[in-house]
Design a protein around this motif. Structure first.
Motif, PDB file in Angstrom:
ATOM      1  N   ARG A 254      21.118  15.972  13.257  1.00  0.00           N
ATOM      2  CA  ARG A 254      21.731  15.677  14.552  1.00  0.00           C
ATOM      3  C   ARG A 254      22.979  16.505  14.787  1.00  0.00           C
ATOM      4  N   LEU A 255      23.719  16.797  13.722  1.00  0.00           N
ATOM      5  CA  LEU A 255      24.907  17.636  13.885  1.00  0.00           C
ATOM      6  C   LEU A 255      24.505  19.029  14.383  1.00  0.00           C
ATOM      7  N   THR A 256      23.379  19.537  13.868  1.00  0.00           N
ATOM      8  CA  THR A 256      22.872  20.824  14.328  1.00  0.00           C
ATOM      9  C   THR A 256      22.517  20.758  15.806  1.00  0.00           C
ATOM     10  N   LYS A 257      21.878  19.661  16.220  1.00  0.00           N
ATOM     11  CA  LYS A 257      21.507  19.485  17.623  1.00  0.00           C
ATOM     12  C   LYS A 257      22.750  19.360  18.507  1.00  0.00           C
ATOM     13  N   MET A 258      23.771  18.674  17.996  1.00  0.00           N
ATOM     14  CA  MET A 258      25.011  18.527  18.761  1.00  0.00           C
ATOM     15  C   MET A 258      25.649  19.877  19.034  1.00  0.00           C
ATOM     16  N   ARG A 259      25.696  20.711  17.996  1.00  0.00           N
ATOM     17  CA  ARG A 259      26.295  22.033  18.187  1.00  0.00           C
ATOM     18  C   ARG A 259      25.489  22.839  19.180  1.00  0.00           C
ATOM     19  N   GLN A 260      24.173  22.749  19.088  1.00  0.00           N
ATOM     20  CA  GLN A 260      23.316  23.477  20.011  1.00  0.00           C
ATOM     21  C   GLN A 260      23.553  23.030  21.445  1.00  0.00           C
ATOM     22  N   LEU A 261      23.686  21.711  21.662  1.00  0.00           N
ATOM     23  CA  LEU A 261      23.922  21.188  23.004  1.00  0.00           C
ATOM     24  C   LEU A 261      25.274  21.656  23.544  1.00  0.00           C
ATOM     25  N   LYS A 262      26.283  21.659  22.688  1.00  0.00           N
ATOM     26  CA  LYS A 262      27.616  22.067  23.119  1.00  0.00           C
ATOM     27  C   LYS A 262      27.683  23.561  23.437  1.00  0.00           C
ATOM     28  N   THR A 263      26.983  24.375  22.651  1.00  0.00           N
ATOM     29  CA  THR A 263      27.095  25.820  22.818  1.00  0.00           C
ATOM     30  C   THR A 263      26.073  26.391  23.793  1.00  0.00           C
ATOM     31  N   GLU A 264      24.875  25.779  23.853  1.00  0.00           N
ATOM     32  CA  GLU A 264      23.805  26.320  24.679  1.00  0.00           C
ATOM     33  C   GLU A 264      23.472  25.458  25.890  1.00  0.00           C
ATOM     34  N   GLY A 265      23.975  24.219  25.915  1.00  0.00           N
ATOM     35  CA  GLY A 265      23.732  23.347  27.055  1.00  0.00           C
ATOM     36  C   GLY A 265      22.411  22.622  27.023  1.00  0.00           C
ATOM     37  N   ILE A 266      21.618  22.827  25.981  1.00  0.00           N
ATOM     38  CA  ILE A 266      20.317  22.165  25.898  1.00  0.00           C
ATOM     39  C   ILE A 266      19.925  22.013  24.431  1.00  0.00           C
ATOM     40  N   THR A 267      19.248  20.920  24.126  1.00  0.00           N
ATOM     41  CA  THR A 267      18.700  20.736  22.786  1.00  0.00           C
ATOM     42  C   THR A 267      17.491  19.830  22.884  1.00  0.00           C
ATOM     43  N   VAL A 268      16.704  19.787  21.824  1.00  0.00           N
ATOM     44  CA  VAL A 268      15.510  18.949  21.775  1.00  0.00           C
ATOM     45  C   VAL A 268      15.605  18.061  20.546  1.00  0.00           C
ATOM     46  N   LEU A 269      15.561  16.752  20.764  1.00  0.00           N
ATOM     47  CA  LEU A 269      15.510  15.805  19.658  1.00  0.00           C
ATOM     48  C   LEU A 269      14.041  15.535  19.358  1.00  0.00           C
ATOM     49  N   ARG A 270      13.577  16.069  18.251  1.00  0.00           N
ATOM     50  CA  ARG A 270      12.162  15.968  17.932  1.00  0.00           C
ATOM     51  C   ARG A 270      11.827  14.615  17.301  1.00  0.00           C
ATOM     52  N   GLY A 271      10.628  14.134  17.622  1.00  0.00           N
ATOM     53  CA  GLY A 271      10.119  12.934  16.968  1.00  0.00           C
ATOM     54  C   GLY A 271      10.711  11.638  17.454  1.00  0.00           C
ATOM     55  N   VAL A 272      11.438  11.649  18.568  1.00  0.00           N
ATOM     56  CA  VAL A 272      12.019  10.412  19.092  1.00  0.00           C
ATOM     57  C   VAL A 272      10.914   9.471  19.577  1.00  0.00           C
ATOM     58  N   PHE A 273       9.946  10.045  20.274  1.00  0.00           N
ATOM     59  CA  PHE A 273       8.799   9.270  20.751  1.00  0.00           C
ATOM     60  C   PHE A 273       7.529   9.852  20.141  1.00  0.00           C
ATOM     61  N   ASP A 274       6.603   8.974  19.780  1.00  0.00           N
ATOM     62  CA  ASP A 274       5.351   9.480  19.219  1.00  0.00           C
ATOM     63  C   ASP A 274       4.408   9.931  20.342  1.00  0.00           C
ATOM     64  N   GLN A 275       3.325  10.551  19.971  1.00  0.00           N
ATOM     65  CA  GLN A 275       2.419  11.139  20.940  1.00  0.00           C
ATOM     66  C   GLN A 275       1.817  10.083  21.868  1.00  0.00           C
ATOM     67  N   ASP A 276       1.523   8.901  21.332  1.00  0.00           N
ATOM     68  CA  ASP A 276       0.940   7.844  22.165  1.00  0.00           C
ATOM     69  C   ASP A 276       1.897   7.443  23.286  1.00  0.00           C
ATOM     70  N   GLU A 277       3.192   7.349  22.971  1.00  0.00           N
ATOM     71  CA  GLU A 277       4.176   6.984  23.991  1.00  0.00           C
ATOM     72  C   GLU A 277       4.260   8.053  25.075  1.00  0.00           C
TER      73      GLU A 277
END
Length: 378
Positions: A254-277
């Motif tokens: 998540r720290l990696t994702k936070m830095r990406q969001l702060k520096t690039e303005g976008i990030t993807v949190l993988r696996g939050v929802f499964d495929q069925d959802e």
């Protein structure tokens, strides 16, 4: 030129602490540095210490590939050396000698000569002092060049020198790290970012192994090789994969994702929802296409102001807004427990895209986490 000497040790392993203190006492007698001390390593078995360090310094992040492959011990070793570099920059010293706790000075006179030379060469940014047995012959062939030569070795942090300038440069590269920390100096040297050297004489060594074959049974096979055999086994190679520790892996990722969001303005949190959802969410949108206003000539260009405004679609707002993974991510991101969703969405079926605007209650800043124009959305 003022120097510090730090001996990195795992404080919970008595044998290592004993060796570290003996080395400190010996260097005190030699009077080679203005500050000589034992420096506590970050131990992989103490995951709270890892979390505490990264909470204070979340800028130090790792690539997803590295996180999936690295051992717990490699992560802890990386953070331990980073913490030493930060310690140097917080001190008044111009440079530091860094030792692992299983080292001893094998040639006192030449070691002190090297320290004296280092003090007269402030331009040096990183110098390898321990010559790894696997690459030693190559370094020794450079002896005619002088005490210091261009470093031919790819890795090894058993003993080295680092200047303040070197520490700043190395720390500046300690984000989205893709390799173990000891690959950083040679890579930076290769690209012209760091003035790194190696000594051309053997002046420090690992304590020799004094046991028998039975004492090697508990060691990783890597550490039974002749060029790696030493008194105290490393804790790195017997440590598990970071990916096996779900709690710590999730936190570091998540720290990696936070830095990406702060520096690039976008990030993807993988696996939050499964495929069925995801499939059910897509079906729900398609079943309620009549609610979407056509905003462009394209028949599929439907627009909706907000999921929460329609009972049939409200769950699409609640799922991300109330998801604990997303909530904890934004809590870390905003450095606060207070944030709220204002329910903004913009969706054109098909394909589905979803966006929500989160606002910090304590800081007046807004960030949009979106996954627009993607055929698959979570």
């Amino acid at each position: 030129m003022s120097l510090a000497a730090y001996v990195l040790t795992i404080e919970s392993i008595e044998e290592r602490v004993t060796d570290a203190r003996e080395l400190v006492d010996y260097m005190v007698k030699l009077d080679v540095a203005e500050e000589i001390s034992v420096f506590p390593a970050i131990y992989w078995k103490d995951e709270n210490s890892i979390i505490d360090f990264l909470t204070r310094h979340p800028e130090h992040t790792f690539s997803e590939k590295n996180l999936s492959q690295c051992l717990m011990g490699q992560l802890a070793t990386t953070l331990s050396h980073i913490s030493i570099w930060r310690q140097l920059l917080n001190s008044s010293h111009e440079g530091a000698l860094v030792f692992e706790d299983d080292m001893y000075i094998s040639d006192t006179q030449r070691f002190t000569d090297i320290v004296t030379e280092l003090k007269q060469k402030p331009e040096l940014e990183w110098v390898r002092i321990h010559l790894h047995k696997k690459y030693r012959d190559e370094a020794l062939r450079l002896k005619g060049v002088g005490l210091f030569a261009d470093d031919p070795m790819p890795w090894g942090f058993a003993t080295y020198y680092i200047s303040r300038a070197g520490a700043k440069k190395l720390l500046g590269q300690c984000y989205n790290m893709g390799q173990p920390i000891d690959w950083l100096p040679p890579l930076m040297k290769q690209h012209g970012f760091l003035d790194s050297k190696t000594v051309t004489e053997v002046v420090v060594e690992h304590h020799d192994f004094e046991g028998d074959e039975s004492e090697l049974e508990g060691r990783d096979e890597i550490e039974c090789k002749e060029d790696k055999l030493q008194k105290s086994p490393s804790t790195v190679w017997t440590s598990p994969l970071l990916a096996e520790n779900v709690r710590l892996y999730t936190f570091v990722s998540r720290l990696t994702k936070m830095r990406q969001l702060k520096t690039e303005g976008i990030t993807v949190l993988r696996g939050v929802f499964d495929q069925d959802e995801v499939v059910k969410a897509r079906e729900l949108v398609l079943e309620n296409r009549n609610l979407f206003k056509n905003t462009r000539p394209t028949p599929s260009a439907g627009h909706l102001a907000g999921f929460h405004r329609f009972p049939a679609l409200e769950s699409l707002h609640v799922r991300p807004a109330g998801n604990p993974v997303i909530g904890s991510f934004f809590q870390l991101f905003f450095e606060s427990a207070g944030f709220r969703t204002i329910g903004l969405s913009d969706i054109d079926p098909p394909p589905i895209s979803w966006s929500t605007l989160m606002m910090s209650k304590t800081e007046d800043r807004k960030w949009e986490s979106n996954d627009t124009n993607r055929k698959k959305s979570s």
